[in-house]
Design an enzyme around this catalytic site. Structure first.
Site, mmCIF file in Angstrom:
data_model
loop_
_atom_site.group_PDB
_atom_site.id
_atom_site.type_symbol
_atom_site.label_atom_id
_atom_site.label_comp_id
_atom_site.label_asym_id
_atom_site.label_seq_id
_atom_site.Cartn_x
_atom_site.Cartn_y
_atom_site.Cartn_z
ATOM 1 C CD GLN A 221 3.800 8.117 15.656
ATOM 2 O OE1 GLN A 221 3.698 9.303 15.218
ATOM 3 N NE2 GLN A 221 4.673 7.830 16.415
ATOM 4 N NE ARG A 368 13.953 8.914 13.143
ATOM 5 C CZ ARG A 368 14.477 8.731 12.179
ATOM 6 N NH1 ARG A 368 14.381 9.469 11.180
ATOM 7 N NH2 ARG A 368 14.883 7.322 11.753
ATOM 8 C CB CYS A 369 12.413 13.538 20.457
ATOM 9 S SG CYS A 369 12.673 14.341 21.838
ATOM 10 C CD GLU A 738 13.996 8.638 20.925
ATOM 11 O OE1 GLU A 738 12.668 8.652 20.471
ATOM 12 O OE2 GLU A 738 14.107 9.202 22.055
#
Ligand code: CDP
Length: 784
Positions: A221, A368-369, A738
């Site tokens: 990523q 996702r945070c 997110e």
């Protein structure tokens, strides 16, 4: 030709995703699709024990197996000073274990062979003798007297404590608590879960024996940051390293860290002189790569007799596993957890955090945070609902009484965060209206009288996404900015290269839409490229919903930069004064004479063919954007559940999700992000759990035990929105990726606890499975 092809594709248009043309036809280019000439395969031997001393490793039998090219051990890596590597949190992590294994699944050795099956067969022939040690599986165990020392190789490390970190005003908070009419306490555990992307992690390392250049195809990523880390770890010159992140099948934070497999495959390719491919299997992914959460939290909320919040005190113990490798800015040891005051105007707060080593896989990734915001949001939203219950105030009313009001923005929270914009009452009103809250409450009342178990849960979360600015936010010292490079060709078509990296979020579409809006070139004519460090400008990558707030802003800025040059070109073509030109998306015209105009494409052509005297040819530029602040998306989620008395089974009857992420670039993509995030939140709330037995064996190492929600289990989500632009983002956009995973778990659990509240049940830790609900009901003598 689809209708999308005719659309301009500017901001606010739900054009179809460009990338789906290849994904839906099975033509994506994922890591495992790459087959390089002469490529070898690598399999990793992992520890069966959570904590054990390695007495010996015998590789003779493995080396003699067919097809085997090399067996790599920690000892061999140590000869090249690669047995240990730095983590993203500045700790060290074993690449291949030399002294001890510290979690089940830790990398012990690797086999490189002609085929994957040969590598796996030989791996199974490696003999390791272990002396089993006592395992530590929780912070409580880590701090217990006589607990075994996990990191005995670290100089000066005398116990299993990693850090103590705090934020806020201790004295002021103490004073406020002393004056409180009531204090509500919640102790809760946000369990370890896993991002579980469809595609696991892996790489192909290809070190060219002649040029020395290392090309590494990797499911990363953050390819640029990885390149820099690789340069620092291996000593290879950075220009000799090329990271290529091809299409990625979901990341969710799992693909930010550097994993030992990447380092071993690269070292192996360097030594052998052939490409080496390593792709982990599902179990390896679940037991050894970046987990999420694992926070034990206690919150105390002080309120006065009118139901006004006075102060918040929070302590948490973080279970970091065997190596402290959380992916987060270096100055925030507990991530951005101190956003824990949430959507509420709480005058003072004090937050403390202790991190502990345990015999579990490291990771602490921001699934996702934004760096532990999910845990913070969960704690405050659960605590607020419990407080409302205890005070006998309606949970929506209690929130409204304490919301930060729209006119208070920009708002500085008690822990020092400056919220950019928000309208929390409005988002709540829209959600409650959509739900039919007042009617529903009556219905709940009536059904409870009949002995049914039903409830409503609310969460009004505030998020913080879009790191930096760079002075505060970094990864291993690298400032968190991001970049966009835009090149407009003579025919008016464009190439946009970015420092971020999509893992399925639709960047090829939305970033083209920003160019379409700002420069007037239709989105279909803008090719977006990401993930190749030899061609893309430097950026810190995609996680923590930072792409739109940071790289999206960079795209707008570089487009505007090119528009300024195009204006000069148009003025030259029109023989008009630059100041007299009016911009209308896609063309410049002379003020008062709209028929005298030049399109952006004509201006682009002129950049290569017909320039004003002294102007540099070409129409391209690059912008590195260091945001002045984070963005603060928010929303209100409301959930209705029924609970079966006999089995404890929870049925989600309705879920309304109202999100505000400022200006939406592609509303359809935003909705897709929210639908997916809600599904993940549902899974975390009710199904997913990575847990360990007393010996540190990981339970939940496959999808039979680690339950992901499918379409079968997932309820229908009703989506709503409000739009409160970010005042500092050039487009008014905030991140959204997110939000739904951050906000929804508390809404689901609040609904269950609301349903169980008539029986005096105030907490069940996630995942809220039927057996836990049934046991709670049974403890109150309620089950049938
Ligand atoms: O960093 P990441 O791409 O995961 O998250 P994001 O910036 O929240 O964006 C997720 C997707 O939603 C991207 O395709 C964005 O461009 C899109 N998005 C949007 O269209 N409008 C927004 N206000 C926010 C995101």
């Amino acid at each position: 030709m689809s209708s999308t092809m005719h659309m301009h594709g500017g901001i606010g248009e739900s054009i179809k995703r460009k990338e789906d043309a290849r994904f839906l036809r099975g033509k994506g280019n994922y890591l495992d699709d790459f087959v390089l000439p002469n490529m070898l395969h690598m399999a990793i031997l992992r520890s069966p024990h959570a904590h054990a001393r390695i007495k010996s490793i015998d590789t003779k039998a493995a080396s003699a197996k067919p097809g085997v090219i090399a067996v790599v051990t920690g000892e061999l890596m140590a000869q090249h000073k690669l047995a240990w590597m730095p983590t993203l949190s500045g700790d060290t992590q074993a690449v291949l274990a030399t002294d001890k294994v510290r979690f089940q699944g830790q990398e012990v050795a690797a086999v490189v062979a002609e085929t994957l099956y040969q590598a796996e067969d030989a791996r199974d022939a490696i003999e390791v003798e272990y002396e089993i040690l006592q395992a530590v599986t929780s912070p409580e165990g880590a701090k217990a007297a006589g607990a075994p020392l996990i990191r005995d190789e670290k100089e000066g490390q005398k116990d299993n404590h990693i850090y103590r970190w705090e934020s806020g005003d201790k004295t002021g908070t103490q004073a406020a608590f002393a004056k409180a009419d009531k204090v509500i306490r919640l102790h809760t555990f946000y369990p370890r879960c896993h991002p579980s992307p469809l595609e696991t992690c892996g790489c192909i390392a290809d070190v060219n024996g002649v040029t020395g250049k290392a090309t590494i195809y990797m499911t990363s990523q953050a390819p640029h940051a990885i390149r820099t880390v690789f340069a620092l770890v291996t000593g290879l010159p950075e220009q000799q390293i090329r990271i290529i992140s091809p299409d990625i099948g979901g990341g969710f934070g799992n693909k930010v860290p550097v994993y030992p497999g990447y380092v071993v495959a690269t070292a192996a390719s360097l030594l052998i002189g052939r490409p080496v491919k390593w792709v982990e299997d599902r179990t390896e992914n679940l037991i050894s790569t970046g987990f999420a959460r694992d926070y034990h939290m206690t919150g105390d909320l002080a309120v006065d007799k009118n139901g006004k919040m006075l102060a918040l005190r929070v302590h948490l113990d973080s279970d970091n596993g065997a190596f402290f490798s959380d992916a987060q800015p270096s100055k925030f040891k507990a991530g951005l957890f101190h956003i824990v005051t949430g959507s509420y105007d709480i005058p003072t707060a004090h937050v403390t955090a202790d991190g502990y080593y345990t015999n579990k896989a490291p990771g602490g990734v921001a699934y996702r945070c934004s760096f532990r915001v999910t845990e913070a949001s969960y704690l405050i939203e659960r605590l607020v609902s419990n407080a409302a219950m205890e005070l006998g105030i309606d949970q929506a009313e209690f929130r409204k009484r304490n919301f930060i009001q729209p006119e208070q923005f920009p708002y500085t929270s008690a822990t020092g965060w400056v919220y950019d914009s928000g309208d929390y009452p409005k988002a709540m009103d829209v959600a409650l209206e959509q739900l039919g809250y007042e009617e529903l409450k009556k219905d709940v009342e009536a059904r409870r009288k009949k002995g049914e178990i039903t409830g409503i849960g609310i969460a009004s979360f505030t998020e913080v996404v879009g790191a930096g600015h760079g002075a505060e936010f970094d990864i291993l010292g690298l400032r968190m900015f991001d970049s966009a490079e835009l090149r407009v060709h003579p025919t008016g078509k464009a190439l946009l290269r970015m420092g971020v990296k999509s893992q399925g979020q639709g960047h090829e579409t939305t970033f083209a839409q920003i160019v379409a809006e700002e420069l007037g070139i239709p989105a279909r004519d803008v090719l977006v490229e990401e993930g190749d460090t030899d061609t893309a400008p430097y950026g810190l990558g995609t996680y923590a919903s930072r792409s739109t707030p940071v790289a999206g802003a960079a795209t707008a800025m570089v487009s505007r930069q090119l528009r300024d040059k195009a204006r000069k070109l148009a003025a030259h073509l029109l023989e008009a004064d630059e100041e007299d030109l009016v911009w209308e998306r896609g063309k410049f015209y002379v003020k008062g004479s709209p028929e005298k105009s030049k399109t952006i494409q004509e201006a682009a052509f002129a950049a290569y063919t017909n320039l004003p005297e002294g102007m540099q040819p070409g129409l391209e530029g690059v912008h590195y954007y260091d945001p002045p602040n984070m963005t603060y998306p928010f929303g209100t989620y409301a959930v209705v559940v029924d609970v079966d008395k006999g089995t404890g089974q929870v049925k989600v009857k309705r879920m309304v999700a109202v999100d505000d992420c400022g200006v939406r670039i592609n509303p359809m993509i935003v909705e897709g992000q929210i639908q997916g995030g809600l599904t993940e939140g549902f899974g975390i709330a009710f199904m997913e759990l990575i847990t360990f037995d007393a010996e540190g064996n990981c339970i939940g190492s496959n999808f039979m035990d680690y339950l992901l929600p499918t379409a079968w289990e997932t309820p229908k989500f009703e989506i709503g929105q409000t739009v409160t632009p970010s005042p500092h983002h050039p487009l008014g956009a905030k991140g959204v990726g997110e939000s739904a995973t951050v906000g929804s778990p508390a809404a689901f659990v609040n609904a269950v606890i609301d349903a169980l509240s008539p029986y005096g049940i105030t907490n069940i830790d996630m995942p809220v499975t039927s057996d836990k609900v049934w046991a709670a009901l049974r403890s109150k003598g309620v089950t049938e």
